[in-house]
Design an enzyme around this catalytic site. Structure first.
Site, PDB file in Angstrom:
ATOM      1  N   LYS A  96      29.213 -39.962 -43.468  1.00 37.58           N
ATOM      2  CA  LYS A  96      29.055 -38.750 -42.653  1.00 37.58           C
ATOM      3  C   LYS A  96      29.714 -37.631 -43.436  1.00 37.58           C
ATOM      4  CE  LYS A  96      31.231 -37.178 -38.474  1.00 37.58           C
ATOM      5  NZ  LYS A  96      31.014 -35.737 -38.358  1.00 37.58           N
ATOM      6  N   GLY A 157      35.886 -30.490 -31.576  1.00 35.53           N
ATOM      7  CA  GLY A 157      37.084 -30.516 -30.732  1.00 35.53           C
ATOM      8  C   GLY A 157      37.106 -29.493 -29.615  1.00 35.53           C
ATOM      9  N   ALA A 184      29.593 -33.203 -32.571  1.00 37.62           N
ATOM     10  CA  ALA A 184      30.679 -32.221 -32.385  1.00 37.62           C
ATOM     11  C   ALA A 184      30.447 -31.291 -31.202  1.00 37.62           C
ATOM     12  CB  ALA A 184      30.899 -31.383 -33.642  1.00 37.62           C
ATOM     13  N   GLY A 185      31.526 -31.082 -30.474  1.00 41.96           N
ATOM     14  CA  GLY A 185      31.531 -30.082 -29.407  1.00 41.96           C
ATOM     15  C   GLY A 185      31.137 -30.593 -28.035  1.00 41.96           C
ATOM     16  N   ASN A 206      33.976 -37.642 -30.358  1.00 39.19           N
ATOM     17  CA  ASN A 206      35.314 -38.209 -30.530  1.00 39.19           C
ATOM     18  C   ASN A 206      36.293 -37.661 -29.487  1.00 39.19           C
ATOM     19  OD1 ASN A 206      37.280 -38.923 -33.499  1.00 39.19           O
ATOM     20  ND2 ASN A 206      37.939 -38.975 -31.408  1.00 39.19           N
ATOM     21  N   THR A 207      36.529 -36.345 -29.575  1.00 40.66           N
ATOM     22  CA  THR A 207      37.597 -35.723 -28.791  1.00 40.66           C
ATOM     23  C   THR A 207      37.437 -35.970 -27.291  1.00 40.66           C
ATOM     24  OG1 THR A 207      37.698 -34.013 -30.485  1.00 40.66           O
ATOM     25  CG2 THR A 207      38.799 -33.534 -28.399  1.00 40.66           C
TER      26      THR A 207
HETATM   27  C1  LIG Z   1      35.265 -37.694 -35.611  1.00 42.60           C
HETATM   28  C2  LIG Z   1      34.368 -36.745 -36.213  1.00 42.60           C
HETATM   29  O1  LIG Z   1      33.595 -37.062 -37.054  1.00 42.60           O
HETATM   30  C3  LIG Z   1      34.413 -35.341 -35.749  1.00 42.60           C
HETATM   31  O2  LIG Z   1      34.592 -34.527 -36.849  1.00 42.60           O
HETATM   32  C4  LIG Z   1      33.138 -35.109 -35.035  1.00 42.60           C
HETATM   33  O3  LIG Z   1      32.446 -34.044 -35.529  1.00 42.60           O
HETATM   34  C5  LIG Z   1      33.277 -35.164 -33.561  1.00 42.60           C
HETATM   35  O4  LIG Z   1      33.545 -33.936 -32.943  1.00 42.60           O
HETATM   36  P1  LIG Z   1      34.196 -33.903 -31.480  1.00 42.60           P
HETATM   37  O5  LIG Z   1      35.586 -34.369 -31.640  1.00 42.60           O
HETATM   38  O6  LIG Z   1      34.078 -32.473 -31.034  1.00 42.60           O
HETATM   39  O7  LIG Z   1      33.411 -34.832 -30.607  1.00 42.60           O
END
Ligand SMILES: CC(=O)[C@@H](O)[C@H](O)COP(=O)(O)O
Length: 257
Positions: A96, A157, A184-185, A206-207
């Protein structure tokens, strides 16, 4: 079944492994998510302060496919070097690719991203590029050898959810055959459901899970939302209408004495 570079994946939820309160909670969240792909940063400290070898052993023990990432890289050379190290550490050619261009928003440097994607693809990597929702950049990434695209829906994040739905729609429309993963987001299961309803193939987050009060329950909630969104997309949902339409058609007139 969904495939990335010819490899079938069962779950449409790809999970990040950073910032969990503890290794046990991370492992339980991965299990609850049903994910069969997790992404791992080579450069970041992770669950419960564990890092390096001990953390990588934990990840390997989860029994899921590993998608290493280049999080924290700000240049082509840094990203390429990190990808090569990841290939050694995790024995995979999947990467990635993140090349961060803006300090505050963590927006990708799309120029460096395309260059790094070309170098890595030429070197045999299967590149999953973290990109914006820009169609021209998407074209360049495909030209560079990428067979999967990972557009953001909001800054990493931020948990802000989809910020530009028309751009995401356009992406789906213009690349009907390319696996598209929103990365992301995403902050809530409803955000994930929304992008899946638009026809995206999968979601990486992730976040929203790691930072939830109960990451394990949240992982399961995301899994349900992603399945619901995918089912709704396949069921061909109605488009919103400006006018009311009676949901119960009236035949004839009722006569009341
Ligand atoms: C873990 C990872 O690869 C992050 O850089 C990803 O882009 C997830 O983003 P969020 O934490 O906003 O879900």
């Amino acid at each position: 079944m969904l495939e990335f570079y010819g490899t079938p994946v069962a779950s449409r939820l790809l999970l990040g492994t950073s910032r969990y309160p503890s290794p046990v909670i991370l492992a339980d969240a991965v299990q609850a998510s049903g994910s069969d792909v997790v992404t791992v940063s080579l450069r970041r400290e992770t669950a419960g302060g564990k890092s390096g070898g001990a953390f990588f052993d934990l990840i390997r023990s989860l029994g899921v496919r590993i998608l290493p990432n280049t999080a924290g890289c700000h240049s082509v050379s840094e990203a390429v070097l990190t990808a090569k190290m990841a290939r050694e550490v995790f024995a995979t050619d999947w990467i990635k690719l993140e090349v961060i261009g803006h300090h505050d928003t963590l927006q990708p440097d799309v120029f460096a991203l395309v260059e790094a994607a070309r170098i890595l693809s030429d070197d045999g990597f299967r590149v999953f590029p973290y990109t914006t929702d820009d169609l021209v950049v998407a074209e360049r990434l495909l030209d560079a050898g990428c067979q999967v695209l990972m557009p953001w829906c909001a800054p990493i994040g931020s948990a802000a959810g989809p910020q530009n739905v028309p751009a995401l729609r356009a992406m789906r429309h213009h690349f009907p055959d390319v696996p598209l993963i929103v990365d992301a987001g995403i902050g809530r299961p409803s955000h994930a459901c929304r992008v899946m309803e638009l026809g995206f193939d999968a979601v990486l987050l992730n976040t929203a899970v790691a930072g939830a009060g109960d990451p394990v329950v949240m992982a399961s909630a995301f899994a349900s939302a992603i399945t619901a969104g995918r089912d709704a997309y396949l069921a061909d949902p109605l488009e919103p209408r400006d006018m009311a339409v009676p949901s119960t058609p009236v035949i004839g007139k009722a006569v009341f004495a």
